[in-house]
Every structure is written in C-alpha cells, then in structure tokens.
Design a protein around this motif. Sequence first.
Motif, short mmCIF file in Angstrom:
data_model
loop_
_atom_site.label_atom_id
_atom_site.label_comp_id
_atom_site.label_asym_id
_atom_site.label_seq_id
_atom_site.Cartn_x
_atom_site.Cartn_y
_atom_site.Cartn_z
N PRO A 20 1.34 -1.44 -0.47
CA PRO A 20 0.03 -0.16 0.14
C PRO A 20 0.73 1.28 -0.10
O PRO A 20 2.19 1.10 0.20
CB PRO A 20 -0.90 -0.08 1.36
N SER A 45 -2.45 5.89 3.35
CA SER A 45 -3.62 4.99 4.75
C SER A 45 -5.13 4.80 4.29
O SER A 45 -4.85 3.21 4.57
CB SER A 45 -3.50 6.00 5.31
N GLU A 53 -4.84 3.19 1.99
CA GLU A 53 -5.16 0.91 0.57
C GLU A 53 -4.31 0.54 1.89
O GLU A 53 -4.41 -0.84 1.61
CB GLU A 53 -3.37 1.48 0.13
N THR A 54 -3.72 0.85 2.49
CA THR A 54 -3.14 0.00 3.56
C THR A 54 -4.94 -0.73 4.58
O THR A 54 -4.33 -1.69 5.44
CB THR A 54 -2.97 1.05 4.88
N LEU A 55 -6.02 0.34 4.69
CA LEU A 55 -6.65 -0.05 5.30
C LEU A 55 -7.92 -0.91 4.63
O LEU A 55 -7.96 -1.99 5.36
CB LEU A 55 -7.33 1.05 5.97
N GLU A 56 -7.82 -1.11 3.54
CA GLU A 56 -8.32 -1.78 2.29
C GLU A 56 -7.33 -3.10 2.27
O GLU A 56 -8.61 -3.88 2.41
CB GLU A 56 -8.54 -1.58 1.11
N MET A 57 -6.18 -2.73 2.92
CA MET A 57 -5.58 -4.23 2.60
C MET A 57 -5.94 -4.73 3.90
O MET A 57 -5.98 -5.96 3.64
CB MET A 57 -4.29 -3.88 2.62
N GLU A 58 -5.63 -4.12 4.93
CA GLU A 58 -6.42 -4.80 6.09
C GLU A 58 -7.68 -5.27 5.90
O GLU A 58 -7.51 -6.53 7.03
CB GLU A 58 -5.67 -3.86 7.76
N THR A 59 -8.63 -4.42 5.85
CA THR A 59 -9.52 -4.91 5.51
C THR A 59 -9.50 -6.50 5.21
O THR A 59 -10.34 -7.43 5.18
CB THR A 59 -10.78 -4.46 5.12
N TRP A 86 -6.97 -9.05 4.37
CA TRP A 86 -6.30 -9.33 4.74
C TRP A 86 -7.48 -10.02 5.90
O TRP A 86 -7.44 -11.68 6.43
CB TRP A 86 -5.16 -9.02 6.00
N ARG A 87 -7.81 -9.74 6.67
CA ARG A 87 -8.64 -10.54 7.83
C ARG A 87 -10.54 -11.29 7.65
O ARG A 87 -10.46 -12.09 7.54
CB ARG A 87 -9.68 -9.30 8.38
N ASN A 89 -7.37 -21.36 5.09
CA ASN A 89 -7.28 -19.84 4.03
C ASN A 89 -7.92 -19.68 2.54
O ASN A 89 -8.04 -20.73 2.50
CB ASN A 89 -5.94 -19.04 4.21
#
Length: 86
Positions: A14, A17, A19-25, A27-28, A37
């Motif tokens: 990312p 910030s 893109e970081t939030l979207e990547m975290e979502t 990932w979860r 997985n």
Amino acid sequence: MKIAIEKNVVEFMPENSGETLEMETLWRVMVDCLNANKRLSPIGEFIPDKNNLARFVIEEIPGTRSQGDGSIAQADATSACPTCNK
C-alpha cells in the motif's frame, strides 16, 4: 498500490493510509487462523487497453455478485477454458 512478483510470491505494498486500511480489511477476510485460508480467483479478463480493472472473487464466501443470470443448467456438463484449460 505497488505489486511485486517473485516466482510464485506476490507482494502488495500500500502507498497511502487508505490502501493500508483496504489491505487490512482484505487480509482479515482472507486469513482464517483456525481453518483454511480463502483463495482469490480471477474473474473475466484483464486487458489494460480495454479496461484497466482486474477482478477477483474470494472463494468460499457467499456473495451477492455473480457472473451468471441465476439460471440452473438442465444437465451436468463438463467444460474447459480454451485459454487455461481449467
């Protein structure tokens, strides 16, 4: 977002910030520590000159979007993709 490919490993980096939030979502949604997985599978085609959008479906998650019209096949049939032979 930067994407790096080395052999069979793909890295998504990312660049802000949002893109970081979207990547975290993502990932979860994808990672399940107790079970298997989930996997991403490509949908359609990616031709940058035609449409600069790549789509993937997350397997094992029921969704509201589909590629079909909801109709059911009259009989079981086997088909193969002429591009990837799957």
